[in-house]
Design a protein around this motif. Structure first.
Motif, mmCIF file in Angstrom:
data_model
loop_
_atom_site.group_PDB
_atom_site.id
_atom_site.type_symbol
_atom_site.label_atom_id
_atom_site.label_comp_id
_atom_site.label_asym_id
_atom_site.label_seq_id
_atom_site.Cartn_x
_atom_site.Cartn_y
_atom_site.Cartn_z
ATOM 1 N N SER A 1 1.005 -1.042 0.248
ATOM 2 C CA SER A 1 -0.195 0.107 0.061
ATOM 3 C C SER A 1 0.867 1.090 0.086
ATOM 4 N N SER B 1 -5.941 4.429 0.162
ATOM 5 C CA SER B 1 -6.903 4.518 1.261
ATOM 6 C C SER B 1 -8.351 4.574 0.688
ATOM 7 N N ARG C 1 0.265 6.202 -0.317
ATOM 8 C CA ARG C 1 -0.375 7.143 -0.305
ATOM 9 C C ARG C 1 -1.476 7.300 -1.372
ATOM 10 N N ASN D 1 -8.555 -0.364 3.502
ATOM 11 C CA ASN D 1 -7.166 0.139 3.571
ATOM 12 C C ASN D 1 -7.329 1.677 4.117
ATOM 13 N N PHE D 2 -6.383 1.948 5.060
ATOM 14 C CA PHE D 2 -6.389 3.481 5.371
ATOM 15 C C PHE D 2 -5.038 3.994 5.715
ATOM 16 N N ALA D 3 -3.904 3.174 6.046
ATOM 17 C CA ALA D 3 -2.504 3.476 6.365
ATOM 18 C C ALA D 3 -1.659 2.420 6.153
#
Length: 144
Positions: free
Chosen positions: A82, A87, A84, A102-104
Motif C-alpha cells: 500500500s 486509502s 498514499r 485500507n487506510f494507512a
C-alpha cells in the motif's frame, strides 16, 4: 477504531461490486491470521499480502488532532502492499470476500480497518441494492 467515510449516490450512477482488475466481491468475512489477501489501489494497483495481525494497535500521524491510535486493526505484510492514495481500497480474501478497508501503512505493510467495524460505525449494509441486470430488465418491461 475506523477511519472511513461514505458517499450518498445521486441515482446517476450504479453501485457496483467490481474491484478494478479483481472482479466482484461476494460479501464480507472476518480477517484470518496468515490468510492471503489482495486489493486494487489507486497508487499501487493490484497488490497482495499476508495478514500478519488481526488485533494491532497502530499510531497514525497526519490528523488535525495529531497522532491517533487505532485499535483492533488488520496488518497486511508483503513488499509494498500500500501507498498514499490507496486509502479506501477494499482488501479481499481468496474467496473474494471483503475483510478490510485500507487506510494507512508504512514500508512493507498496510493497515486496514476490519470491515465489520466499518459497517457498524457507518451503519451501512454492503448487500443492499439492485443489480444492474434487474434494473435493465425492470426498465425494459416498463418501456413495452
Amino acid at each position: 477504531e475506523v477511519d472511513a467515510a461514505i458517499a450518498v449516490l445521486s441515482g446517476h450512477r450504479f453501485l457496483r461490486r467490481d474491484l478494478l482488475s479483481l472482479g466482484s466481491f461476494v460479501g464480507v468475512a472476518a480477517p484470518v491470521l496468515g490468510a492471503e489477501v489482495r486489493k486494487s489501489g489507486r497508487t499501487t494497483g493490484v497488490t497482495g499480502g499476508v495478514i500478519a495481525d488481526v488485533s494491532a494497535e497502530v499510531d497514525v500521524e497526519g490528523y488535525p488532532q495529531g497522532t491517533l491510535t487505532f485499535q483492533n486493526q488488520i496488518v497486511i505484510e508483503n513488499g509494498n502492499p500500500s501507498a498514499r492514495g490507496d486509502s479506501g481500497s477494499l482488501w479481499i480474501d481468496q474467496s473474494n470476500r471483503v475483510i478490510g478497508l485500507n487506510f494507512a501503512g508504512s514500508a512493507g505493510r498496510a493497515v486496514a480497518n476490519p470491515i465489520a467495524a466499518v459497517i457498524d460505525a457507518l451503519d451501512i449494509d454492503v448487500d443492499i441494492g439492485i443489480p444492474m441486470h434487474h434494473f435493465v430488465a425492470a426498465t425494459g418491461s416498463l418501456l413495452h
